[in-house]
Design a protein around this motif. Sequence first.
Motif, PDB file in Angstrom:
ATOM      1  N   VAL A   1       0.929  -1.270   0.168  1.00 11.51           N
ATOM      2  CA  VAL A   1      -0.093   0.020  -0.203  1.00 11.51           C
ATOM      3  C   VAL A   1       0.908   1.142   0.130  1.00 11.51           C
ATOM      4  O   VAL A   1       0.518   2.063  -0.572  1.00 11.51           O
ATOM      5  CB  VAL A   1      -1.047   0.030   1.210  1.00 11.51           C
ATOM      6  CG1 VAL A   1      -1.730   1.196   1.365  1.00 11.51           C
ATOM      7  CG2 VAL A   1      -1.777  -1.212   1.097  1.00 11.51           C
TER       8      VAL A   1
ATOM      9  N   ALA B   1       2.083   1.972  -3.381  1.00 14.87           N
ATOM     10  CA  ALA B   1       1.284   2.459  -4.253  1.00 14.87           C
ATOM     11  C   ALA B   1       0.841   3.849  -4.006  1.00 14.87           C
ATOM     12  O   ALA B   1       0.871   4.682  -4.898  1.00 14.87           O
ATOM     13  CB  ALA B   1      -0.024   1.806  -4.273  1.00 14.87           C
TER      14      ALA B   1
ATOM     15  N   LYS C   1       2.123   0.543 -10.152  1.00 15.85           N
ATOM     16  CA  LYS C   1       1.520   1.325  -9.093  1.00 15.85           C
ATOM     17  C   LYS C   1       0.879   0.056  -8.144  1.00 15.85           C
ATOM     18  O   LYS C   1       1.025  -0.048  -6.956  1.00 15.85           O
ATOM     19  CB  LYS C   1       0.662   2.409  -9.290  1.00 15.85           C
ATOM     20  CG  LYS C   1       0.330   3.071  -8.141  1.00 15.85           C
ATOM     21  CD  LYS C   1      -0.577   4.231  -8.643  1.00 15.85           C
ATOM     22  CE  LYS C   1      -1.147   5.346  -7.347  1.00 15.85           C
ATOM     23  NZ  LYS C   1      -1.650   6.468  -8.012  1.00 15.85           N
ATOM     24  N   TRP C   2      -0.145  -0.607  -8.549  1.00 17.73           N
ATOM     25  CA  TRP C   2      -0.487  -1.658  -7.807  1.00 17.73           C
ATOM     26  C   TRP C   2      -0.342  -2.911  -7.912  1.00 17.73           C
ATOM     27  O   TRP C   2      -0.725  -3.960  -7.291  1.00 17.73           O
ATOM     28  CB  TRP C   2      -2.200  -1.544  -8.169  1.00 17.73           C
ATOM     29  CG  TRP C   2      -2.733  -0.150  -8.039  1.00 17.73           C
ATOM     30  CD1 TRP C   2      -3.009   0.881  -8.689  1.00 17.73           C
ATOM     31  CD2 TRP C   2      -3.073   0.379  -6.463  1.00 17.73           C
ATOM     32  NE1 TRP C   2      -3.539   1.997  -8.058  1.00 17.73           N
ATOM     33  CE2 TRP C   2      -3.589   1.625  -6.592  1.00 17.73           C
ATOM     34  CE3 TRP C   2      -2.903  -0.050  -5.068  1.00 17.73           C
ATOM     35  CZ2 TRP C   2      -3.740   2.472  -5.627  1.00 17.73           C
ATOM     36  CZ3 TRP C   2      -3.195   0.668  -4.249  1.00 17.73           C
ATOM     37  CH2 TRP C   2      -3.928   1.803  -4.435  1.00 17.73           C
TER      38      TRP C   2
END
Lengths: 171, 499
Positions: free
Chosen positions: A127, A130, B278-279
Amino acid sequence: MPFTADADMVKRAALSAIFLATLAVATAYTAAFLPGGAPAWANWLLAMGIAVALPATMVLGAERNGRIGKLAIPFAFVFLVIAGGFGLALALPASEGPGASLWFGLPVRAAIILYGIGLLPVLIVPVAYALTFDEMTLSEDDLERVRRAALALREQPKPEAPELVAAGGDR
Amino acid sequence: MALALLQAAELPRLTQPTITAVAVVYFGAVAVIGAWATRRTRTASDFFVAGEGIGLLALTLAAMSATLSGFAFIGGPGLVYTIGLGAMFLLLPASITNSMGAWVLAKRMRLLGEIRGLITVPDAIGVRYKSPLAQALSGIGILIAAIGYMGSQMLALGFVIDAIFGIGLGAGIWLGMGITLAYSVAGGIIAGIYTDVFQGILMAVSSVLVFLFTLRVGGGMDGISRTIMSVDAEFLGPWGKLTPIAALSFFFVFGLGSLGQPHVVHKFYMLRNPRHLKWYPLLVTLALLVSMLLYFGVGVAVKALVVEGRLAPLAAADNATPTFLLQFTPVLLAAIVFSGVAAAIMSTVNSFMNIGAAVVTHDLPTALGRPLRNELFWGRISTVVLSVAAALIAQYSGQLIAFLGIFGWGLFASTLVPALAIGLNWQGATRAGAVASISVGLGLTLVFGTLVDFLKLRSFPAGVTVSGLSLVASVLVFSWCPGSPRAGGGRHHSPMFAW
């Protein structure tokens, strides 16, 4: 722009930590060859070597412009979870047995390992990756610069053109 | 982490109409995907890196499928059944390693691929150090380990196919190899990626369903733990039946070593948009966790069932999953899981076929200064040759296959982690350091692996593994080479590090 002194410092700290952690692991392995097997301190050395090596490697990869910014929090968290989890597993007395108390279905030390080290980082580390991606990893602007540089590289006759210097921009 | 370890023993007979029918449907689906991918494979870039055209979901499921082999479904639960919680130390680093890989390698490799047109992991090493020697050495390390892995996986696939169709081990090996080869050689990595998507979903769904059954059969996690601890407290101790140093050593090798697994790292080149990274760590970590529920659940549930007397002690640990599925789950779910096992093995084999062929077709000729003109054609030819070689090894090499399967992970880790993962992030790293660390990793793994794991002429103390020692040695050598950080390097400012 090439590396700054600060950038070097963060990288050097991470590399030194990786080196020392690997040395700790090597020492633990060497101790296992002693007559009578690995002494108790070898387990601690190996556990702490791992706890340092993994977040230090993350720092090495995540450093940007000589800093890691808010990522210091998840990296410190990884160190604490691994060092704390393995440390507790090594330090706590064995309590597994017929009447043992259970945490979410597992005896305490097993729960610390499985839920603490195996699950807890999942809630934090990816997390954090991200949430800091645009600032610390790759923004649209960064990508544009890289692509412009790649284009310039293709148009130049020599392969060793300073393409990536331009691509870096803020580095 | 690549759990491409071994399935090296016969499985119970699974020849039931439902199981066979589901397997036929599954292989049919794979064939359809392969045919579709073949039409999209026109260049070497398509064949080796899917034309840099895959999306985030495909990358996630492909990375997960390549990471998990049949071991996650058969050997792993058997290992949990045997050594308890200690077996989880192969999986625990997964909570961290995918994020670590994203920070250390994903962006750099993806951008390097785009800028320089790279298609292999040794390519990145060659470009980083401007060293054909480093590229060749890393390619040789990858090739040796890839053939070993392919051989061990084909043997495992042979056992699974034999158990499902009852056609004999030899025929099972060649049928499994033939199916995997058919879609790999025709559709290259595009076929691999999209069969991985299908296979990954199959694995994840099966794993969750089986885990729910283990909880129901065992009386929840509380019930399972109390049953086991009534007779075997050590099983659920923090290290299981391993020593602390052995369990921690697993964590170290499968943690840091994850950065050197080319069949996973190589997939970063394939992502269409690097911003989709990103994910990626969150998705792939969750996918892996879900897919590994079966590994833990079946291992502890079968142990509890044996303690309660509801199951006879297993004749072989690898029977844990088949026994549980056949006795405690609906036959349709068992059938899906068995197809999932074949899926897991085939997706791993496909990845190794692809990176092995890339070494033969691309890395070694490039390093020798004689790049091939038609890499797509030669990529297909070398995929066939390597696959046949691996199948022959699987069928005829006896104990050698177990040795080859064991040392692959360590060989990848010790040859690639310093030069690739550290080197791409540290401009002070030198060509000499890279060549030395790759050579040391390669040499130590082969020498100690042969002496300790294969010939058994020497033994290491509990917890000390060839993989661990080789990885440590290669990192230390890399750090100490002239120009590297410990020796005051960092003065050479390569433009590669500008991003």
